[in-house]
Design a protein around this motif. Structure first.
Motif, short mmCIF file in Angstrom:
data_model
loop_
_atom_site.label_atom_id
_atom_site.label_comp_id
_atom_site.label_asym_id
_atom_site.label_seq_id
_atom_site.Cartn_x
_atom_site.Cartn_y
_atom_site.Cartn_z
N GLU A 173 15.01 33.43 70.77
CA GLU A 173 15.19 32.09 71.33
C GLU A 173 16.68 31.77 71.54
N CYS A 179 17.78 25.60 68.73
CA CYS A 179 16.81 26.35 67.92
C CYS A 179 16.68 25.75 66.52
N PRO A 231 10.46 33.59 75.81
CA PRO A 231 11.47 32.85 75.03
C PRO A 231 11.93 31.63 75.83
N ASN A 232 12.12 30.51 75.14
CA ASN A 232 12.53 29.23 75.75
C ASN A 232 11.47 28.67 76.70
#
Lengths: 148, 574
Positions: free
Chosen positions: B276, B319, B554-555
């Motif tokens: 992330e 994060c 991711p994200n």
């Protein structure tokens, strides 16, 4: 608060001026409020815990506003010999506060001071500058009832 | 030059204090207020030695050694004086050692015992102060404080926080916050450095093991545990095993014996964090986002930033920390997988940190009424639990962590030491940006216990500037430079505790610097271990599986919902 801000204009904002600044604030406000301690910390870039630490080191600083009537109780030698300790105890009991504190209704504050120069009248107290002579346990109530 | 100690000549170097010389020559003199590598305060006088020529007692911690100095460290006069000092400290100390958090782990108790104090010879007036239980991480019992000032000094010089100071004067002195309010409303960042240096029971962590035991004994709850990367190399010391030994397998076994239903490894979510955070960094670099980006794993640093650097909160990675990420995944993906409601899962984490207790209770960390994590135990609390339950730790057969959150890379393991998050992130960012793996995975420049490390890396012709700081006072310096316009740094790892989590506020008390180095070395050795094939976060199969089956990319939107958060300016008395 604006007035307080102005007060800093007269000072170089360095640690060295911490005590003079605290003194001047107390002169203005009668005590050091949490807000003024926070402001001093911010202006001088000193952590608040340290400002508070320095302020509590000295007896001259107070952290609650004075009451409408400030009782100064003399604990000088002559007054001590003639029983000022009992008088203090009685005031604390009667007003339900400790020395250095202010009653909840804001009417009285109690302050212990060194000799007020009235040894001939011992034990002596002064309420907003008005001196009472030869105070004892019995007269405490009567004195406070004069101020309401 | 030479000085004479107890009639024996020993060599002294210019600039050394007497105490330095004595320590180097293994001559033991007790200390209380002294902190290694910090300026002496000379407050407690317990380290006094006798100057033979003048007959005076001088404090060895602050007295410089000079050629020809003759001292005795244990003369009649010295012992008597030390004894009196301790007797005076005990005169207004509560005699409740049996019930004290620091029983058998207390400098004052040890001193009293070493000096053979058998009678309360001096009786003093006891000033009473209220306990401060207001913080979720720490508790204070000022009655047990001996005013050595160690906590005040670490809070100021290592952390740059100064949440506490000496209040009042003379016999009425105590240690407190600004306006003598609770720690919870002070600028305290919950790092727990004060607990680590406190010689008595005046400062300790808020324990949570009762809650954990209750949950374990509640048959309706699935009790899940995770442990931080630093724990497996820090636990050995509690059980007479060589400091730094990796006891991961034994720890898994012990946790199962304690009754945890599932044993997961926070290092799994360290890998997830890298996915992330690495993606976030690349996005910021490529899309003109706020730089430099700061890491967000350390909850003490986060609170510090919220208080002292509200204008830089956008620089911090969104994060969540690995603890919170795994917490969120356990209460969603894992709950779904085992077909249970999230409220029936009780999620515990073992951390080398007391600030994690605070982090877990932040309102941002969870959804609606479900908290990501339910309880946080420190390394110390885990060790105590293992002892309470009579588990023969030393002789346990190693076991593995559970799937689906037990696989981990050795890069994730490095999160336990300052520079580790950076190293793991570099490995993955390099691979993402170039499509190739780094030839040499080791990033030497960010390794080691130094408070501040910097490196420049060439990735596809772009020079990536990274900095690693530990000990927040070091971070403040770097941030000042950045505020003044330094722009060659793109990514900064910040850990509040010097050296990172291996030296966290929840670790073994009285840890020696050598022990901390061994914990660090152990993490580096795991990283080159041939039996550990997984060296980079982005190849963690369980993590990739999690993306495939649950999070997407991711994200992604879902990842943002569960694994990211926001920080807010805090108004406290600074």
């Amino acid at each position: 608060m604006d007035e307080l801000e102005k007060l800093f204009e007269n000072y170089d904002l360095s640690r060295d001026n911490l005590i003079p600044i605290l003194q001047e604030i107390q002169e203005h406000e009668g005590y050091l409020s949490p807000e003024s301690i926070a402001l001093v910390g911010k202006k001088l870039k000193i952590p608040n815990s340290q400002v508070y630490g320095v302020a509590t080191f000295y007896n001259q600083f107070r952290f609650v506003p004075k009451g409408k009537y400030n009782i100064q109780l003399c604990r000088g030698t002559a007054c001590h010999v003639l029983g000022s300790a009992t008088v203090l105890e009685e005031f604390e009991k009667h007003l339900d506060i400790k020395a250095g504190q202010t009653t909840k209704d804001g009417l009285f504050s109690l302050e212990v001071v060194a000799c007020i120069g009235a040894c001939g009248l011992a034990p002596a107290i002064s309420v907003n500058g008005e001196v009472f002579a030869k105070v004892n346990r019995e007269t405490v109530k009567a004195i406070t009832s004069l101020y309401n | 030059m030479n000085i004479e100690v107890n009639n024996i000549s020993v060599e002294a170097n210019n600039g050394e204090t007497i105490l330095d010389v004595l320590k180097r020559n293994n001559i033991h003199v007790p200390t209380l207020c002294h902190i290694k590598d910090m300026l002496p305060s000379g407050a407690c006088r317990i380290c006094i030695v006798e100057d033979i020529k003048t007959g005076k007692l001088i404090p060895s911690c602050s007295f410089p050694a000079y050629d020809g100095l003759k001292i005795k460290t244990h003369s009649y006069k010295v012992i008597n004086a030390r004894k009196t000092i301790v007797e005076l400290l005990l005169a207004n100390h509560p005699n409740d050692c049996l019930y004290c958090d620091r029983n058998q782990n207390c400098d004052l108790q040890t001193l009293a015992s070493d000096l053979q104090i058998k009678q309360p010879r001096i009786k003093g007036q006891k000033e009473h102060h209220n306990l401060d239980f207001s913080s979720v991480s720490l508790k204070r019992d000022p009655d047990k404080c001996i005013l050595c000032g160690r906590c005040v000094r670490v809070c100021e010089t290592i952390m740059g926080v100064s949440a506490i100071s000496f209040i009042n004067r003379g016999s009425r002195t105590f240690i407190g916050t600004a306006l003598n309010e609770g720690l919870n409303t002070s600028s305290c960042i919950n790092c727990g450095r004060c607990v680590v240096v406190c010689p008595t029971g005046a400062l300790s962590e808020q324990t949570q093991y009762e809650k954990v035991i209750e949950a374990i004994n509640n048959s309706e709850k699935t009790v899940v545990v995770q442990y931080a990367p630093a724990i497996s190399v820090s636990l050995a010391e509690f059980f007479d095993i060589e400091a730094g030994t990796d006891v991961n397998g034994k720890m898994n076994a012990a946790l199962r014996r304690l009754g945890f239903d599932k044993v997961f490894d926070t290092t799994f979510s360290a890998d997830l964090t890298i996915m992330e955070e690495g993606t976030e960094l690349i996005n910021r670099l490529q899309n003109g986002g706020k730089l430099p980006m700061f890491t967000s794993c350390c909850p003490a640093w986060i609170k510090y930033a919220e208080e002292f650097l509200p204008d830089m909160l956008d620089n911090i990675s969104t994060c969540k920390s690995p603890q919170q990420m795994l917490g969120a995944i356990i209460k969603t993906y894992f709950a779904e997988k085992i077909g249970t409601k999230p409220e029936n899962i009780y999620s515990v984490s073992i951390m080398p940190c007391v600030a994690k207790k605070f982090e877990e209770q932040r309102v941002e960390m969870g959804s609606e009424s479900i908290s990501d994590i339910d309880a946080v135990l420190t390394t110390r609390e885990l060790a105590e639990l293992i002892k309470t339950y009579g588990i023969d730790f030393k002789n346990l057969e190693p076991e593995s962590a559970d799937s689906p959150h037990g696989e981990r890379s050795t890069a994730g393991k490095l999160f336990g030491v300052s520079g580790g998050v950076m190293e793991a992130a570099i490995r993955t960012a390099y691979a993402k940006l170039t499509g190739n793996e780094l030839e040499d995975l080791k990033v030497e420049a960010v390794r080691g216990l130094e408070g501040r490390k910097e490196a420049k890396l060439n990735i596809n012709g772009f020079e990536l500037g990274v900095a690693v700081v530990s000990g927040l006072a070091n971070a403040i310096q770097l941030i000042d430079e950045i505020k003044k316009g330094r722009s060659d740094i793109h990514f900064v790892e910040i850990m509040a505790c010097p050296g990172g989590c291996i030296n966290g506020g929840g670790q073994k008390l009285h840890s020696d610097i050598e022990d901390i180095k061994k914990r660090m070395q152990s993490l580096y050795i795991i990283d080159i271990d041939e039996n550990e094939p997984l060296k980079v976060s982005h190849k963690n199969k369980e993590v990739l599986d999690l993306y495939e089956k649950f999070l997407g990319e991711p994200n992604s939107h879902k990842a943002h919902e569960l694994l990211h958060t926001k920080y807010h300016k805090r108004d406290v008395l600074l």
